[in-house]
Design a protein around this motif. Structure first.
Motif, PDB file in Angstrom:
ATOM      1  N   GLY A  39       0.781  -1.223   0.000  1.00 49.59           N
ATOM      2  CA  GLY A  39       0.000   0.000   0.000  1.00 49.59           C
ATOM      3  C   GLY A  39       0.814   1.275   0.000  1.00 49.59           C
ATOM      4  O   GLY A  39       2.041   1.270  -0.005  1.00 49.59           O
TER       5      GLY A  39
ATOM      6  N   SER B 112       1.901   4.414   1.996  1.00 46.46           N
ATOM      7  CA  SER B 112       2.047   4.692   3.418  1.00 46.46           C
ATOM      8  C   SER B 112       2.233   6.166   3.722  1.00 46.46           C
ATOM      9  O   SER B 112       2.229   6.556   4.891  1.00 46.46           O
ATOM     10  CB  SER B 112       3.236   3.904   3.985  1.00 46.46           C
ATOM     11  OG  SER B 112       3.064   2.518   3.780  1.00 46.46           O
TER      12      SER B 112
ATOM     13  N   VAL C 175      -1.482   7.572   8.420  1.00 43.95           N
ATOM     14  CA  VAL C 175      -2.088   6.698   7.413  1.00 43.95           C
ATOM     15  C   VAL C 175      -1.902   5.256   7.856  1.00 43.95           C
ATOM     16  O   VAL C 175      -0.848   4.878   8.385  1.00 43.95           O
ATOM     17  CB  VAL C 175      -1.443   6.902   6.028  1.00 43.95           C
ATOM     18  CG1 VAL C 175      -1.962   5.868   5.036  1.00 43.95           C
ATOM     19  CG2 VAL C 175      -1.726   8.298   5.507  1.00 43.95           C
TER      20      VAL C 175
ATOM     21  N   ASN D 203      -2.432   1.081   6.698  1.00 47.43           N
ATOM     22  CA  ASN D 203      -2.691   0.050   5.694  1.00 47.43           C
ATOM     23  C   ASN D 203      -2.813  -1.297   6.393  1.00 47.43           C
ATOM     24  O   ASN D 203      -1.917  -1.684   7.152  1.00 47.43           O
ATOM     25  CB  ASN D 203      -1.561  -0.027   4.666  1.00 47.43           C
ATOM     26  CG  ASN D 203      -1.536   1.156   3.725  1.00 47.43           C
ATOM     27  OD1 ASN D 203      -2.239   1.182   2.715  1.00 47.43           O
ATOM     28  ND2 ASN D 203      -0.717   2.155   4.050  1.00 47.43           N
TER      29      ASN D 203
ATOM     30  N   LEU E 149      -6.238  -5.151   0.597  1.00 46.59           N
ATOM     31  CA  LEU E 149      -5.659  -3.924   1.140  1.00 46.59           C
ATOM     32  C   LEU E 149      -6.759  -2.943   1.527  1.00 46.59           C
ATOM     33  O   LEU E 149      -7.640  -2.642   0.725  1.00 46.59           O
ATOM     34  CB  LEU E 149      -4.727  -3.273   0.110  1.00 46.59           C
ATOM     35  CG  LEU E 149      -4.025  -1.986   0.568  1.00 46.59           C
ATOM     36  CD1 LEU E 149      -3.064  -2.283   1.707  1.00 46.59           C
ATOM     37  CD2 LEU E 149      -3.278  -1.341  -0.600  1.00 46.59           C
TER      38      LEU E 149
ATOM     39  N   ASN F  91      -6.778   0.831   2.893  1.00 44.29           N
ATOM     40  CA  ASN F  91      -5.995   2.034   3.167  1.00 44.29           C
ATOM     41  C   ASN F  91      -6.920   3.090   3.773  1.00 44.29           C
ATOM     42  O   ASN F  91      -7.990   3.373   3.237  1.00 44.29           O
ATOM     43  CB  ASN F  91      -5.360   2.560   1.874  1.00 44.29           C
ATOM     44  CG  ASN F  91      -4.595   3.848   2.073  1.00 44.29           C
ATOM     45  OD1 ASN F  91      -5.179   4.924   2.165  1.00 44.29           O
ATOM     46  ND2 ASN F  91      -3.279   3.735   2.123  1.00 44.29           N
TER      47      ASN F  91
ATOM     48  N   PRO G  78      -9.660   6.654   2.082  1.00 40.58           N
ATOM     49  CA  PRO G  78      -8.387   6.216   1.509  1.00 40.58           C
ATOM     50  C   PRO G  78      -7.591   7.429   1.020  1.00 40.58           C
ATOM     51  O   PRO G  78      -8.177   8.436   0.593  1.00 40.58           O
ATOM     52  CB  PRO G  78      -8.805   5.324   0.336  1.00 40.58           C
ATOM     53  CG  PRO G  78     -10.238   4.997   0.571  1.00 40.58           C
ATOM     54  CD  PRO G  78     -10.817   6.144   1.333  1.00 40.58           C
TER      55      PRO G  78
END
Length: 1005
Positions: free
Chosen positions: A165, A167, A726, A728, A756, A758, A790
């Motif tokens: 992902g 980051s 953030v 993930n 995933l 996010n 996200p």
């Protein structure tokens, strides 16, 4: 007498059957290379031998009914019945899933059984099957948790690599090392030189410190072996590339009818009173798309003696582009040499060196006014050239749309790169348990570019018209070096306790010098004369400074690895990093991590029969720092450009550069990973599963600030701040199957998927969000980073069908200039007015699910491989349409609204004022796709023919890359992205990844 004769015959037969014989032979790998040190054992006994340096063996006192077992680390064990044979030559195949496979983990190696972190491996065979032009292309679909998106399909273009992902809003690139040397630009690495690629995905990457926050990719190039005869290898292929698709647009007749309808709806005179003679018109995509050649030749040699080994190669690649042909070209020459020498009994010297020379020609792409943007919007009623043979002017199509063929002819963008990457190391072993190692690595590159803008007229009011030709020549020099020195300790206590310890330091420095000059009035308006020396006026583009940078890292690290009886595993890392990216108060940071594993299958209470062969549970947690921001952002510099009025004259001078922030500190990534590895059903199935969670805190982002601070001036920018979190989370799964059914047939398959999720947890600024990206002309940024969403999600108006009649328009409320046939927007805030406050979440550019499926088999001398990749759940913004009255349109406009009940999806066409061009979910499409990335069929000549020819192997193959993409996306390529964390996934006419047809030869001798 008959009985006596019978007894004698039985006795003699028994004696003959029980006679012990001698068996000899040679063991080689699949390429015909001798394998020294192979164990050759008579099954069920201790009788056996080991192959010598030439792969030869001899086993005495063997019965003809016995079975010989050939085993070697990293290769599949093979059993052969002796029978009447006295000489048995065996070829062993590499087993990349072996638990004894050695994996590079950073400043050392481990076997797969010992690994406690999330590490994936891509072998040389996988890379060979794919024939990638760039290394990144070999990772897509091969490794769970690794997503590779192309920024473009143009020759030499880079790809975005994301490990688990996105980051950060800053630099999300992983750290890439080639033979221990940091390499930022993978275009300089020849994929044919690679032996293996190891990907570190969790906190165990922390051994590499601050640059490892986004994961680590370790590339090992091919090397020779000691006491190996000199062998040669030639790999070459040639083929051609085509576009995978053209976007369906209106032909000239359809275009004339639609334009007439739009003008009639707007109450204007019809532009085409008679459409009967328009015909098909010009297909502008056919004019710019080309069948483009591609070819590569790679020659290598390797071998070794009593004290040394070596490997060397040279390669040349040439690739034209499918857009513009030779005007979009990539040319690469690579030379490589690896050498290892045992200077003394305990001292070893090693070096790995790569020299690369590339040249690249580019065309404008993925921007407003790119070649493909113009090919899509140019009216089909225009011809390429007029009756005088000159390029047709795109009159009446707005200020941005021009003749794309003329644009290609008048584009001259050339870049040349010379790069040397080298590593030198010394390793000294002492007291049997200690190793001291020191490595010096450096990269030096010179990047020269030449951009010529000829005087050209594309039509009245075009923003791309050039009234005065110019030439810009630039030369940038980049240097970096890394010095790593460390001690390693390795010992076993009481047969059960195994301990490894590492203590070291690392120094890294990178610097660069930039020069760029622009000159005007080149004689003859010709590229042949284009140089600064031939220009009349010359401007130094760095006259106010900003022409250099210099950043440094100083790190200390330690790692302890312990296992008990090989089944209880533990590893801990502590790294102290110091970076010149931060001020004195925040310069150093401590980053610890730990991992543990339990080989459950080694426990006595576990029945490891035919079903369960191996099971290991593992977990890791750690903190890794990140300092990837521009240099000197904690201090104010006078490297901006200021405009001043002195004596009534406008003069340019120096001004403040980027706004400083002395309080910026390390971005920190906290990573958790829990997983298991298993092998079942006689080791035929290999399974890996991981759960991961990455939380990045103190994100280093560019702060949005008021324009009155002067941050929009040349050379200036807003400050870098720590302002976000953030997260993930996801799962990774991989299962591989490998079985040899007979001597003539073997089959393998692997499947992997990654989920995933996010989410932005926190954004620390006054707005609560950070905008990014662009859509249309003059509209607000369409992407945002905002808590609860996200990163980079699409922010716009939500539609609810089409107004079918005036009553619906009046009942809906205040939507400016709305009329039947227009898009109906949802009043999100419920105040009865459609405005910017009604924008909402309308899409996510990050895929929720990715997967890869790879299948291969060998039948006699034939081999077949197929690689596929899928991305699901991501959205793409369609932004390649210019909303002007006379531009061409997609074929979808044939399904436009033409009256009540005609459609509830596609709005009317009109020249009257309306809001249909505002950014909304009408322009957001599902970007999910399934791509057959590669299909390859090969044939290897039999040993009888190769021996007669005096060679070890000759294989010919045919392959197709990017065979087919299953998708509902209407653009060129759903796999492309700019890679920007905020603003990625917006398609302004991506240069599509080409379909490539290749024929090649692999020769070893």
């Amino acid at each position: 007498m008959k009985i006596i004769n019978f007894l004698i015959a039985v006795f003699l037969g028994t004696t003959f059957y029980a006679q012990e014989i001698q068996v000899t032979g040679k063991v080689t790998d699949a390429s015909g290379m001798a394998l020294p040190g192979v164990n050759v054992i008579v099954k069920g006994t201790n009788n056996g031998s080991v192959t010598d340096f030439d792969g030869n063996y001899t086993v005495n006192n063997v019965q003809s009914s016995s079975v010989l077992v050939f085993s070697y680390v990293g290769f599949t064990t093979k059993e052969v019945v002796i029978g009447n044979n006295r000489q048995i030559n065996v070829t062993l195949e590499e087993d990349f899933e072996s638990l004894e496979q050695v994996v590079v983990i950073g400043y050392g190696t481990q076997t797969k059984k010992e690994i406690t972190g999330a590490v994936s491996v891509v072998g040389a065979d996988d890379i060979t099957d794919l024939n990638p032009v760039r290394v990144e292309q070999a990772l897509q679909g091969q490794v769970a948790g690794v997503n590779v998106t192309s920024t473009s399909g143009s020759p030499g273009s880079a790809s975005n690599i994301r490990i688990r992902g996105i980051s950060t809003n800053g630099d999300s690139r992983p750290l890439i090392l080639v033979d221990g040397n940091v390499i930022e630009d993978l275009s300089t690495v020849n994929p044919n030189d690679i032996e293996s690629i190891n990907i570190l995905k969790d906190a165990t990457a922390g051994i590499y410190g601050v640059r490892a926050a986004n994961g680590v990719i370790l590339i090992t190039t091919k090397s020779g072996r000691k006491n190996q005869d000199m062998t040669f290898e030639l790999n070459t292929y040639s083929g051609f590339q085509t576009t995978t698709r053209e976007i369906p647009v209106l032909n000239a007749t359809e275009y004339g009818l639609i334009i007439n309808e739009a003008y009639a709806s707007g109450g204007e005179q019809l532009p085409f009173p008679d459409v009967s003679g328009l015909g098909e018109g010009t297909d502008w995509q056919d004019e710019v798309f080309k069948v483009a050649p591609i070819s590569e030749v790679n020659f290598s040699v390797k071998g070794g003696g009593e004290k040394f080994s070596y490997s060397s190669s040279v390669a040349y690649l040439n690739q034209d582009g499918i857009v513009g042909g030779s005007k979009s070209n990539f040319d690469r020459f690579t030379g490589r040499i690896n050498y290892t020498l045992e200077i003394g009994e305990n001292l070893k010297f090693s070096t790995a060196n790569i020299w690369t020379k590339t040249s690249r020609k580019t065309l404008p792409e993925n921007v407003l006014g790119s070649v493909l943007f113009n090919a899509l919007n140019m009216a089909p009623t225009f011809t390429v050239r007029d009756e005088n043979g000159d390029f047709t002017l795109a009159e009446g199509l707005g200020n941005e749309v021009i003749n794309p063929v003329a644009q290609v002819a008048n584009t001259f963008n050339d870049t040349w790169v010379d790069k040397i990457a080298a590593t030198f190391g010394l390793e000294y072993n002492f007291w049997d348990v200690f190793t001291a190692e020191s490595r010096f690595q450096f990269n030096y590159s010179e990047v020269e570019s030449k951009f010529f803008s000829p005087e050209v007229f594309y039509g009245a009011g075009k923003v791309f018209n050039v009234d005065r030709n110019s030439i810009t020549e630039s030369k940038n020099i980049f240097r970096d070096f890394t010095w790593d020195s460390f001690f390693k300790y390795e010992n076993t206590f009481g047969d059960d306790h195994n301990l490894k310890a590492l203590l070291g330091m690392s120094v890294f420095r990178t610097s660069g010098d930039f020069s760029s000059f622009t000159g005007f009035d080149i004689a003859g308006n010709s590229y042949a004369n284009a140089s600064i020396a031939n220009a009349s006026d010359v401007v130094d583009n760095f006259q106010n400074g900003g022409d250099s940078f210099d950043t440094r890292l100083l790190s200390y690290f330690t790692r302890v690895q312990y296992d008990y009886q090989g089944k209880y595993l533990f590893s801990a890392i502590v790294r102290r990093d110091g970076s010149t990216a931060f001020g004195p108060k925040n310069r150093f940071g401590y980053f610890p991590s730990a991992s543990a594993g339990w080989v459950i299958s080694d426990e006595s209470f576990v029945n490891t029969g035919k079903f369960l062969n191996f099971l290991k549970l593992r977990g890791s947690y750690g903190i890794i720092g990140n300092d990837r921001i521009p240099a000197y952002r904690y201090v104010s510099l006078l490297n901006g450009e200021g405009a001043y009025v002195i004596d009534d004259e406008l003069r340019f001078g120096t001004a403040i550069g980027a706004l400083s922030n002395p309080e910026i500190r390390w971005e920190k990534q906290k990573t958790l990973d829990i997983g298991f590895d298993a092998r079942i059903i006689n080791d035929q199935f290999d399974i890996t599963f991981d759960y991961f969670k990455k939380r990045t805190e103190d994100l280093l982002v560019i702060a949005p600030v008021s324009g009155i601070l002067g941050v929009g001036a040349p050379g200036s920018s807003p400050p870098v701040i720590n302002a976000g979190i953030v997260e993930n989370t996801g799962f990774e799964f991989r299962i591989a199957y490998n079985k040899r059914f007979s001597d003539n047939f073997s089959f393998n398959a692997s499947y992997n998927f990654t989920t995933l999720d996010n989410e932005v947890i926190f954004v620390d600024n006054d707005n609560g969000f950070i905008p990014g990206g662009s859509f249309g002309v003059g509209q607000d940024p369409p992407s945002r980073m905002e808590a609860g969403k996200p990163i980079g999600y699409f922010y716009g108006l939500q539609t609810n069908g089409i107004f079918q009649n005036q009553a619906e328009v009046e009942a809906h409320g205040a939507q400016p200039n709305a009329a039947p046939g227009d898009l109906r927007y949802v009043d999100i805030d419920g105040n009865g007015i459609i405005d910017s406050n009604d924008r909402t979440d309308i899409g996510n550019p990050i895929p929720e699910f990715t997967m890869g499926l790879n299948i291969g088999f060998n039948w006699k001398n034939f081999d077949f491989t197929s690689y596929s990749f899928a991305s699901l759940g991501n959205d793409i913004v369609r932004n390649y349409e210019r909303n002007q009255p006379l531009v061409n349109r997609r074929i979808g406009f044939l399904d436009r609204w033409t009256g009540p009940g005609s459609t509830n999806e596609f709005p009317r066409v009109t020249t009257a004022a309306n809001t249909n061009n505002l950014f909304s979910d009408f322009y957001v499409e599902d970007g999910s796709f399934l791509r057959i990335q590669n299909v390859q069929l090969g044939y290897s000549l039999s040993e009888r023919f190769t021996e007669a020819m005096g060679i070890d192997k000759l294989r010919i193959y045919f392959s197709v890359n990017n065979l087919y993409t299953f998708t509902e996306y209407s653009g060129y390529d759903p796999s492309a992205s700019s890679g920007a964390p905020i603003g990625g996934g917006i398609d302004q006419g991506f240069y599509p990844v080409p379909r490539t047809y290749l024929a090649g030869v692999n020769l070893k001798f």
